[in-house]
Design an enzyme around this catalytic site. Structure first.
Site, PDB file in Angstrom:
ATOM      1  N   VAL A  26       0.848  -1.189   0.000  1.00  0.00           N
ATOM      2  CA  VAL A  26       0.000   0.000   0.000  1.00  0.00           C
ATOM      3  C   VAL A  26       0.884   1.238   0.000  1.00  0.00           C
ATOM      4  O   VAL A  26       1.834   1.328   0.790  1.00  0.00           O
ATOM      5  CB  VAL A  26      -0.922   0.015   1.239  1.00  0.00           C
ATOM      6  N   SER A  27       0.609   2.196  -0.871  1.00  0.00           N
ATOM      7  CA  SER A  27       1.308   3.479  -0.922  1.00  0.00           C
ATOM      8  C   SER A  27       2.805   3.254  -1.164  1.00  0.00           C
ATOM      9  O   SER A  27       3.185   2.784  -2.228  1.00  0.00           O
ATOM     10  CB  SER A  27       1.031   4.274   0.360  1.00  0.00           C
ATOM     11  N   SER A  28       3.665   3.544  -0.203  1.00  0.00           N
ATOM     12  CA  SER A  28       5.089   3.259  -0.381  1.00  0.00           C
ATOM     13  C   SER A  28       5.305   1.791  -0.696  1.00  0.00           C
ATOM     14  O   SER A  28       6.153   1.427  -1.522  1.00  0.00           O
ATOM     15  CB  SER A  28       5.860   3.645   0.887  1.00  0.00           C
TER      16      SER A  28
ATOM     17  N   ALA B 284       3.155  -0.089  -2.272  1.00  0.00           N
ATOM     18  CA  ALA B 284       2.702  -0.298  -3.649  1.00  0.00           C
ATOM     19  C   ALA B 284       3.781   0.144  -4.635  1.00  0.00           C
ATOM     20  O   ALA B 284       3.985  -0.501  -5.677  1.00  0.00           O
ATOM     21  CB  ALA B 284       1.410   0.471  -3.898  1.00  0.00           C
TER      22      ALA B 284
ATOM     23  N   HIS C  33      -6.537   8.514  -1.258  1.00  0.00           N
ATOM     24  CA  HIS C  33      -5.327   7.692  -1.141  1.00  0.00           C
ATOM     25  C   HIS C  33      -5.530   6.530  -0.181  1.00  0.00           C
ATOM     26  O   HIS C  33      -4.950   5.463  -0.371  1.00  0.00           O
ATOM     27  CB  HIS C  33      -4.166   8.571  -0.673  1.00  0.00           C
TER      28      HIS C  33
END
Length: 430
Positions: free
Chosen positions: A143-145, A147, A284
């Protein structure tokens, strides 16, 4: 730092979105303190389920900025699903002050470059040395970083991973910097666009000269993402369709739930080469559908073998001479795209006697050539083939089923073989 302020705020909503989950068994998250080369001082946590499969898959679950491996373990459902399906989960954890993974430095974007990907690869090697991991079921999600790191790992180690699922990420190389900064505002704001070929070349150049199979990619993104803006969703699709050599025109489009648009590229099935889910109005801090991710990555196709041994031992080789087979049934499923396919082959013993050691003979249609296989050894690569059991799956009890698979290229036809024989006896085809 801006990255810490923005993503620290995002963390609170993220945990609410995915729901706090605790393991539903006696198994627990364990830290491994010495696991091999680790140039960026990552910490390693691993979850081995009580109901470990005989040939388990392996998932690398990568946390968001300001997060940790244990926080991602507690805030997602990948461990609960591991209990159901028998795979192992690695949770890497950053120790640098930002608690973000390095997806920007030249070292991170080069195979063996000396940053976070090297440490994560060491974690994978550590687990594979101790458990009989199915090499065809090694996947990564985040997720996020995390991802963004999912995109990076698929580019740097295409020979290790078979699939990935990125929740709110950016393409491989998009976050690249040369000044030591962890943050790339142009990429985060969706201002970096490239042609599919340019994106594909960035990923391919991470491992120059590699010509083998590439991992499949699933990407999720909210249209209202305020941290890693929505254009990054389309750029990822451009990159991975190019890397996998499939059309940018969707082969399949549907609405799995209200506000979600799912497109598949290079195939219409639920494990197409590229799958993309656009989430209308979502920020986000998107909800993480762990079950859909592990299904795409192929980690929900193994039945656990309970109980888990306390200490994994060596596998027991099967007999060298297969025993005669009685009645049998073969199920053969194909997922194809432009010039490639994967096949899943299940052999069911419909007789009354146990088969100790098996060989399945069949003929591939003209133009199909096997490039790799799992849970069986296959030779030759084309024409009349023989698939033989490997050391851990040679026994077929009455009523039992063994499954193997392979990837192949084709020149226009992904047709199925017409007939199969098990140890010389003809099988029915389901």
């Amino acid at each position: 730092m801006r990255i810490r302020h923005v993503l620290a705020v995002a963390l609170v909503a993220l945990l609410a979105a995915v729901g706090l989950a605790s393991p539903a068994s006696a198994a627990s998250l364990t830290e491994i303190t010495s696991f091999g080369t680790n140039p960026s001082n990552l910490r390693m946590y691993v979850y081995v389920p009580d109901n470990l499969a005989a040939r388990p898959g392996l998932l690398v679950a990568v946390h968001y900025c300001t997060g940790t491996g244990p926080a991602f373990f507690n805030g997602s459902q990948f461990d609960e699903l591991a209990e159901r399906h028998g795979y192992i989960v690695i949770y890497p954890s950053v120790t640098r002050s930002s608690q973000c993974f390095d997806v920007a430095s030249p070292q991170a974007l080069t195979r063996g470059g000396g940053s976070d990907p090297v440490g994560i690869k060491s974690m994978i090697d550590y687990v594979r040395a101790r458990y009989p991991v199915d090499a065809a079921k090694i996947a990564v999600t985040g997720v996020s970083s995390g991802a963004m790191m999912t995109n990076v790992l698929l580019g740097v180690y295409p020979d290790v991973f078979t699939a990935g699922a990125a929740f709110s990420g950016v393409p491989f190389g998009c976050f690249a910097t040369t000044n030591g900064s962890e943050w790339n505002s142009d990429c985060a704001n969706g201002l970096i666009t490239k042609t599919p070929q340019q994106w594909g070349d960035l990923a391919r150049n991470a491992y120059p000269g590699y010509t083998g199979p590439r991992p499949r990619m699933q990407t999720w993104h909210g249209t209202n993402d305020e941290v890693l803006r929505y254009p990054n969703f389309g750029e990822q699709i451009k990159q991975w369709t190019n890397v996998l050599g499939v059309s940018q025109t969707p082969a399949y489009t549907d609405t799995p739930q209200s506000g979600y648009t799912r497109t598949r590229y290079g195939g219409t099935g639920d494990r197409a080469p590229v799958e993309a889910i656009s989430m209308s109005g979502v920020s986000h801090n998107l909800p993480v559908n762990a079950a859909a991710a592990i299904h795409f990555m192929g980690l929900d196709t193994t039945t656990p073998a309970s109980p888990t041994p306390t200490t994994p031992g060596p596998t027991t080789p099967g007999p060298t001479t297969p025993a005669p087979a009685g009645p049998c049934q073969v199920t053969y499923a194909v997922n194809s795209w432009n010039n490639g396919l994967t096949a899943s082959v299940s052999i069911k013993n419909t007789g009354t006697a146990t088969v100790d050691g098996w060989t399945l003979a069949f003929t591939l249609p003209t133009g199909q050539t096997v490039t790799n296989s799992w849970n069986a050894t296959i030779s030759p690569a084309t024409g009349a083939l023989t698939a033989r059991n490997v050391s851990w799956n040679g026994t077929l009890a009455a009523g039992a089923t063994q499954t193997f698979g392979f990837q192949a290229t084709h020149t226009g036809s992904a047709a199925k073989p017409a007939s199969f024989t098990l140890n010389g006896a003809a099988c029915t085809v389901a």
